[in-house]
Design a protein around this motif. Structure first.
Motif, PDB file in Angstrom:
ATOM      1  N   GLY A 155       0.258  -7.616  -4.200  1.00 25.35           N
ATOM      2  CA  GLY A 155      -0.283  -6.618  -3.286  1.00 25.35           C
ATOM      3  C   GLY A 155      -0.629  -5.326  -3.994  1.00 25.35           C
ATOM      4  O   GLY A 155      -0.162  -5.054  -5.103  1.00 25.35           O
ATOM      5  N   GLY A 175      -3.196  -1.920   0.555  1.00 25.89           N
ATOM      6  CA  GLY A 175      -2.851  -2.875   1.588  1.00 25.89           C
ATOM      7  C   GLY A 175      -3.516  -4.229   1.461  1.00 25.89           C
ATOM      8  O   GLY A 175      -3.453  -5.039   2.381  1.00 25.89           O
ATOM      9  N   THR A 178      -4.333  -6.092   4.789  1.00 26.07           N
ATOM     10  CA  THR A 178      -3.316  -5.802   5.804  1.00 26.07           C
ATOM     11  C   THR A 178      -3.492  -4.413   6.411  1.00 26.07           C
ATOM     12  O   THR A 178      -2.865  -4.102   7.412  1.00 26.07           O
ATOM     13  CB  THR A 178      -1.900  -5.876   5.217  1.00 26.07           C
ATOM     14  OG1 THR A 178      -1.675  -4.753   4.354  1.00 26.07           O
ATOM     15  CG2 THR A 178      -1.689  -7.162   4.434  1.00 26.07           C
ATOM     16  N   VAL A 191       1.231  -2.469   0.701  1.00 27.06           N
ATOM     17  CA  VAL A 191       2.100  -3.607   0.373  1.00 27.06           C
ATOM     18  C   VAL A 191       2.879  -3.205  -0.866  1.00 27.06           C
ATOM     19  O   VAL A 191       2.318  -3.096  -1.951  1.00 27.06           O
ATOM     20  CB  VAL A 191       1.285  -4.887   0.107  1.00 27.06           C
ATOM     21  CG1 VAL A 191       2.197  -6.031  -0.321  1.00 27.06           C
ATOM     22  CG2 VAL A 191       0.487  -5.278   1.348  1.00 27.06           C
ATOM     23  N   SER A 199       4.584  -5.776   4.825  1.00 26.28           N
ATOM     24  CA  SER A 199       3.699  -4.622   4.685  1.00 26.28           C
ATOM     25  C   SER A 199       4.328  -3.424   5.387  1.00 26.28           C
ATOM     26  O   SER A 199       5.199  -3.580   6.260  1.00 26.28           O
ATOM     27  CB  SER A 199       2.327  -4.938   5.304  1.00 26.28           C
ATOM     28  OG  SER A 199       1.537  -3.772   5.429  1.00 26.28           O
ATOM     29  N   GLN A 200       3.858  -2.241   5.030  1.00 29.61           N
ATOM     30  CA  GLN A 200       4.351  -1.047   5.704  1.00 29.61           C
ATOM     31  C   GLN A 200       3.857  -0.947   7.146  1.00 29.61           C
ATOM     32  O   GLN A 200       4.282  -0.064   7.883  1.00 29.61           O
ATOM     33  CB  GLN A 200       3.976   0.205   4.910  1.00 29.61           C
ATOM     34  CG  GLN A 200       4.802   0.373   3.653  1.00 29.61           C
ATOM     35  CD  GLN A 200       4.675   1.760   3.033  1.00 29.61           C
ATOM     36  OE1 GLN A 200       4.258   2.707   3.687  1.00 29.61           O
ATOM     37  NE2 GLN A 200       5.036   1.892   1.778  1.00 29.61           N
ATOM     38  N   GLN A 254       8.633  -0.278   8.903  1.00 32.70           N
ATOM     39  CA  GLN A 254       8.085  -0.773   7.648  1.00 32.70           C
ATOM     40  C   GLN A 254       8.934  -1.888   7.027  1.00 32.70           C
ATOM     41  O   GLN A 254      10.148  -1.913   7.165  1.00 32.70           O
ATOM     42  CB  GLN A 254       7.985   0.371   6.629  1.00 32.70           C
ATOM     43  CG  GLN A 254       7.086   1.508   7.044  1.00 32.70           C
ATOM     44  CD  GLN A 254       7.107   2.641   6.030  1.00 32.70           C
ATOM     45  OE1 GLN A 254       7.600   2.494   4.918  1.00 32.70           O
ATOM     46  NE2 GLN A 254       6.566   3.784   6.418  1.00 32.70           N
TER      47      GLN A 254
END
Length: 381
Positions: free
Chosen positions: A125, A129, A147, A151, A166-167, A190
């Motif tokens: 990642g 994202g 995303t 990431v 992912s956040q 997150q």
């Protein structure tokens, strides 16, 4: 200590042998899908510098992975690198404007959903994202998945799929070979840890202060455990227990089958780095500049070692030794049984990630963009 040696080390060696039988390299961020931080290799008693690879700019924050005789890792210098483990020479690089600050995972074709004519995949990642999959042979991008949120940890592998958080609070499951979405599971905050896997179960220690136990076949959550503080630390698994630290200045053990906290070990500062665990010892480092070894059964302190900098990258265990870097630009080799300092390697800058081990060599990156490989020099050298 004699009791530990007589009873625990035979179990420890059997555990390491089991780990060794599964993989012949270091394809995961923490060595295996359990995030155990355990190597199947015993390193030389005295580590010697074999080679260095230096970036022209930027730094290494990501932990390396190793497969196919190649070290794979990202950097802040807009690229993902493949470095020959034997020589330290670059084999290829893939570019990305935002760089790569988290570890990748190496996926063999035999672990993908279909057999292809290509080599393995490196799935990683980025800060924008997006998750990328690069061909291990030439660095060509095979697929990518957006995303729309940062990431910031490594994926894991489960039955031909890759799992990553992912956040944006989603845990994603993608087909490893194509990047197609299989499912996603949302938590309230997150996700900043790598999700360890046991059989058909995955685990997410979230910034919501909950351990989420996820059915990987269904992509659905089951029980959860409230541990009381945010964390981005990747849990390490040993049997029915997970071990990790929190921003609440604690390190704890959770029984994931009973869905309950088993014990807590109080600290003066937070723990962000992952632990390494074998039968009889769980080892971790904290922001208080200390490396700790606890009894996994009851959380009792076995030993502690004071470094001169924070521990931001997790320790690993190889044989009867612990290997860990710190922000004091030192890399420490400790005796697993006693915590005694066996060797201290002076590096060029802070260590922000975990090391990787393969073929009796240890590789670690630093904050000034130097990747160092340690082992034993040959007679010819």
């Amino acid at each position: 200590m004699k009791l530990f040696s007589q009873r625990i080390f035979p179990v420890l060696l059997a555990f390491v042998a089991a780990v060794s039988a599964v993989k012949a390299d270091w394809p995961f961020f923490r060595g295996d899908a359990l995030a155990s931080g355990v190597s199947k290799d015993e390193l030389p008693e005295h580590l010697e510098l074999l080679w260095e690879y230096k970036l022209t700019k930027g730094w290494f924050e990501a932990s390396p992975v190793i497969a196919e005789g190649t070290v794979f890792l990202g950097s802040s210098e807009d690229r993902f690198l493949a470095i020959d483990l034997e020589t330290g020479k670059e084999r290829w690089h893939a570019q990305n404007e935002s760089g790569f600050l988290v570890p990748a995972i190496y996926v063999r074709d035999s672990e993908s959903t279909t057999t292809t004519e290509h080599g393995g995949l490196l799935v990683v990642g980025d800060p924008e994202g997006k998750v990328h999959a690069f061909d291990s042979r030439d660095g060509r991008e095979r697929w990518s998945f957006p995303t729309e949120a940062v990431v910031d940890n490594s994926p894991n592998l489960w039955e031909g799929t890759v799992l990553f958080g992912s956040q944006n609070g989603n845990l994603y499951c993608l087909e490893a070979n194509t990047g197609a979405l299989v499912w996603k599971y949302a938590i309230p905050d997150q996700i900043r840890c790598c999700p360890p896997v046991v059989d058909k179960t995955g685990f997410v220690a979230g910034c919501d202060g909950q351990l989420h136990i996820v059915d990987l076949e269904k992509g659905e959550g089951g029980a959860s455990v409230d541990f009381g503080a945010p964390t981005g630390s990747t849990p390490a698994v040993l049997g029915d227990r997970l071990f990790f630290g929190t921003e609440g200045n604690e390190f704890l053990a959770v029984d994931w089958k009973k869905a309950e906290v088993v014990w807590r070990f109080p600290l003066k500062q937070s723990v962000r780095a992952p632990a390494a665990v074998v039968p009889g010892r769980v080892v971790f480092g904290a922001f208080d500049r200390t490396i700790y070894a606890l009894d996994p059964e009851n959380g009792e302190l076995q030993w502690s070692f004071k470094a001169k900098g924070r521990i931001e990258g997790g320790p690993i265990i190889a044989g009867k030794r612990v290997y860990c870097g710190a922000t004091d630009a030192n890399f420490y080799v400790l005796d697993l049984e006693s915590g005694k300092l066996l060797q201290k390697l002076e590096l060029s800058d802070q260590v922000l990630g975990s090391p990787a081990v393969d073929k009796n060599r240890l590789v670690v990156g630093t904050a000034d963009g130097v990747l160092s490989c340690f082992g034993k020099k040959s007679i010819q050298e």
